[in-house]
Design a protein around this motif. Sequence first.
Motif, PDB file in Angstrom:
ATOM      1  N   ARG A  31      -6.955  -7.637  16.810  1.00 39.12           N
ATOM      2  CA  ARG A  31      -6.559  -8.917  15.985  1.00 39.12           C
ATOM      3  C   ARG A  31      -5.136  -8.650  15.301  1.00 39.12           C
ATOM      4  N   ARG A  32      -4.625  -9.838  14.621  1.00 37.66           N
ATOM      5  CA  ARG A  32      -3.292  -9.799  14.392  1.00 37.66           C
ATOM      6  C   ARG A  32      -3.271  -8.831  13.037  1.00 37.66           C
ATOM      7  N   ALA A  33      -2.225  -7.954  12.989  1.00 32.70           N
ATOM      8  CA  ALA A  33      -1.998  -7.356  11.726  1.00 32.70           C
ATOM      9  C   ALA A  33      -1.538  -7.884  10.606  1.00 32.70           C
ATOM     10  N   VAL A  34      -2.292  -7.549   9.513  1.00 34.07           N
ATOM     11  CA  VAL A  34      -1.854  -8.308   8.051  1.00 34.07           C
ATOM     12  C   VAL A  34      -0.970  -7.173   7.426  1.00 34.07           C
ATOM     13  N   ALA A  35      -0.494  -7.689   6.135  1.00 37.46           N
ATOM     14  CA  ALA A  35       0.062  -6.484   5.195  1.00 37.46           C
ATOM     15  C   ALA A  35      -0.637  -5.479   4.804  1.00 37.46           C
ATOM     16  N   ASN A  43       0.891  -1.153   0.122  1.00 36.71           N
ATOM     17  CA  ASN A  43      -0.110  -0.184   0.115  1.00 36.71           C
ATOM     18  C   ASN A  43       0.923   1.368  -0.003  1.00 36.71           C
ATOM     19  N   ALA A  44       2.148   1.353  -0.287  1.00 35.17           N
ATOM     20  CA  ALA A  44       2.890   2.467  -0.537  1.00 35.17           C
ATOM     21  C   ALA A  44       3.512   2.647  -1.842  1.00 35.17           C
ATOM     22  N   PRO A  45       2.736   2.458  -3.017  1.00 37.59           N
ATOM     23  CA  PRO A  45       3.482   2.849  -4.284  1.00 37.59           C
ATOM     24  C   PRO A  45       3.528   4.412  -4.213  1.00 37.59           C
ATOM     25  N   ASP A  46       4.680   4.639  -5.360  1.00 37.39           N
ATOM     26  CA  ASP A  46       4.662   6.061  -5.516  1.00 37.39           C
ATOM     27  C   ASP A  46       3.822   6.507  -6.354  1.00 37.39           C
ATOM     28  N   ALA A  47       3.228   7.857  -5.783  1.00 38.95           N
ATOM     29  CA  ALA A  47       1.928   8.369  -6.194  1.00 38.95           C
ATOM     30  C   ALA A  47       2.181   9.048  -7.769  1.00 38.95           C
ATOM     31  N   ASN A  98       2.465 -16.994  11.742  1.00 35.17           N
ATOM     32  CA  ASN A  98       1.398 -16.642  12.585  1.00 35.17           C
ATOM     33  C   ASN A  98       1.311 -15.175  12.915  1.00 35.17           C
ATOM     34  N   GLY A  99       2.123 -14.421  12.159  1.00 31.46           N
ATOM     35  CA  GLY A  99       1.729 -12.951  12.241  1.00 31.46           C
ATOM     36  C   GLY A  99       2.837 -12.036  12.787  1.00 31.46           C
ATOM     37  N   GLY A 100       3.853 -12.779  13.496  1.00 32.09           N
ATOM     38  CA  GLY A 100       4.916 -11.868  14.014  1.00 32.09           C
ATOM     39  C   GLY A 100       4.749 -11.159  15.098  1.00 32.09           C
ATOM     40  N   GLY A 101       3.473 -11.349  15.940  1.00 32.73           N
ATOM     41  CA  GLY A 101       3.385 -10.610  17.147  1.00 32.73           C
ATOM     42  C   GLY A 101       2.789  -9.170  16.881  1.00 32.73           C
ATOM     43  N   ALA A 102       2.510  -8.749  16.089  1.00 29.75           N
ATOM     44  CA  ALA A 102       1.704  -7.464  15.696  1.00 29.75           C
ATOM     45  C   ALA A 102       0.324  -7.398  15.810  1.00 29.75           C
ATOM     46  N   TRP A 103      -0.162  -6.627  16.770  1.00 32.63           N
ATOM     47  CA  TRP A 103      -1.557  -6.592  16.732  1.00 32.63           C
ATOM     48  C   TRP A 103      -2.066  -4.909  16.608  1.00 32.63           C
ATOM     49  N   LEU A 104      -3.539  -5.026  16.331  1.00 33.45           N
ATOM     50  CA  LEU A 104      -4.015  -3.699  16.111  1.00 33.45           C
ATOM     51  C   LEU A 104      -5.748  -3.703  16.366  1.00 33.45           C
ATOM     52  N   ARG A 105      -6.345  -2.743  16.608  1.00 35.36           N
ATOM     53  CA  ARG A 105      -7.735  -2.710  17.060  1.00 35.36           C
ATOM     54  C   ARG A 105      -8.484  -2.649  15.561  1.00 35.36           C
ATOM     55  N   ASP A 106      -9.209  -3.834  15.535  1.00 34.94           N
ATOM     56  CA  ASP A 106      -9.974  -3.477  13.975  1.00 34.94           C
ATOM     57  C   ASP A 106     -11.014  -2.543  13.962  1.00 34.94           C
ATOM     58  N   ARG A 107     -10.938  -1.836  12.877  1.00 33.94           N
ATOM     59  CA  ARG A 107     -11.798  -0.528  12.786  1.00 33.94           C
ATOM     60  C   ARG A 107     -13.211  -1.051  12.913  1.00 33.94           C
ATOM     61  N   VAL A 108     -13.752  -2.242  12.384  1.00 30.04           N
ATOM     62  CA  VAL A 108     -15.043  -2.590  12.361  1.00 30.04           C
ATOM     63  C   VAL A 108     -15.539  -2.930  13.766  1.00 30.04           C
ATOM     64  N   ASP A 109     -15.131  -3.823  14.415  1.00 32.90           N
ATOM     65  CA  ASP A 109     -15.474  -4.502  15.573  1.00 32.90           C
ATOM     66  C   ASP A 109     -15.006  -3.752  16.923  1.00 32.90           C
ATOM     67  N   GLY A 110     -13.888  -3.236  16.625  1.00 28.93           N
ATOM     68  CA  GLY A 110     -13.073  -2.627  17.836  1.00 28.93           C
ATOM     69  C   GLY A 110     -12.143  -3.849  18.699  1.00 28.93           C
ATOM     70  N   ARG A 111     -12.194  -4.989  18.138  1.00 24.95           N
ATOM     71  CA  ARG A 111     -11.400  -6.136  19.007  1.00 24.95           C
ATOM     72  C   ARG A 111      -9.896  -6.159  18.371  1.00 24.95           C
ATOM     73  N   VAL A 125       9.317  -1.776   9.668  1.00 21.74           N
ATOM     74  CA  VAL A 125       8.587  -2.412  10.337  1.00 21.74           C
ATOM     75  C   VAL A 125       8.007  -3.515   9.720  1.00 21.74           C
ATOM     76  N   ALA A 126       7.732  -3.339   8.140  1.00 20.87           N
ATOM     77  CA  ALA A 126       7.164  -4.330   7.201  1.00 20.87           C
ATOM     78  C   ALA A 126       8.159  -5.659   7.475  1.00 20.87           C
TER      79      ALA A 126
END
Length: 475
Positions: free
Chosen positions: A206-210, A105-109, A191-204, A177-178
């Motif tokens: 979850r493991r971060a994905v690319a 998600n970081a292409p040159d614009a 298994n995700g490498g130990g990075a987590w974030l709050r899902d913006r939909v349900d607030g729970r 970080v990537a």
Amino acid sequence: MTRALDAGSDLSGRTVLTELAPWSALVQRAGRCNRHGEHPDGGDLLWCVPPEGPGPDGAVARWLTAHEGAAVTAADLFAVDAPRSPVPEPAPDAPDAPNVPDVPNAPDAPDALGGPELVALFDTARGAGPAGVWPWVQAAADRTVFVAWRAFGPDGPAPEEPEPGRHEQCEAPLAEVAAWLAAAAAEEEGNGGGAWLRDRVDGRWRRAVAADLCAGALLLLDAARGGHLPGTGWTPGSRTPVPSLFTGRTPPATACAAWVSLEQHLRETEEEARALTAALPGLTGPQREAVALAARLHDVGKCHHVFQDKLRDGGGDPPEGLLAKSKAPWNNGTSSRLFFRHELVTALLLLAGDHWHPPGTDPSLVAYLAAAHHGHVRVTVRPEPGEAAAALFGVRPGDRTPPFALATGERFPALDLAPAEPFRPDGPWPRLVAALLADPGLGPFRLAHLEALVRTADWRSSARHDGPNPQAPQG
């Protein structure tokens, strides 16, 4: 200056003071110095090195020092090849660092941000458009995320674990970080490498994905995996466990100190909106009235029984009638429906007829500003994952709002709700928003400005009732 001011505000000053920053951020900040040429003798860009030193921005510091006292324009700075520092040496305890992969998600614009891109950026619904404005204002190599460390097991943070506070967060290059997460995931067989974030939909949690790795993202990392050293900051090669800075959940110092009726909150929000628009230049009379009327009506959707039940669910002695705010410490009620958004009900009430607006006002603009004040009901409005058929943001077909009237004269009869219909791609809401964006007197920037005024009026009226939080630590 902050990143929000870097990219998001039309400000100008005779003197701009900034800490040393990546080149792309510094150019944005310099653009706020004598932005409109209102100071014929020019302006001054003052800079300082942060206490921890220049870090990766040493080349920027050297360029600024070499050009001290020179007269430049923003265009001159944009034409400079971004100064870059050599890659720093790894920390003493660091193993060989992994190769840095391409950042998702970081292409040159493209070089220019045109009308179609602006309209796409204006749509902030989940998955509707670009993840942010960063590709147009920041080089890919300069994009960063925020990371924090806490101790948790293989199942990740507990559901009630709060998000990291500002004092816990460390800014780190997105690409590094990537790479760090990719290496950690490979070690743990994906298994995700130990990075987590709050899902913006349900607030729970979850493991971060690319796909989550975009500029400005906030990630929670497993402290046992390292990645940080005192005095150095982000150190991807370090395996030294990171001491957690989390000191426990602390209730806010202030909270709503009164039961606030819906009638009172709407009246006070309109008062704040009129005070704001009276102090700001550049708005037309109809636009000022649209902001005031949207402020008067922004929370009429709180009449829905789901929201009223939430306000009364925490206990206490709530008064009769429709409420807008509950009093602490009884303001911890929970909604009986996942995803429920009262401002969607506001939009449905305002779309149901023209009985609520006086002659000479633009009902489309008022309805949009009222519905958009929390940023969820704006352009594209689609069901959240897992919602029942024909439901939308927790509002279900067959829900019925009660009849009520405001002291200002607006009357809203009982209404049977069909939440999804107006927001279909061929429905009235997409046409309404498209017309506002195409209006030469509005467009995305003016429309966003008016949105911000309604939201600010809402904050200010709510703050009238703030007082000491009885649940906060005393002393």
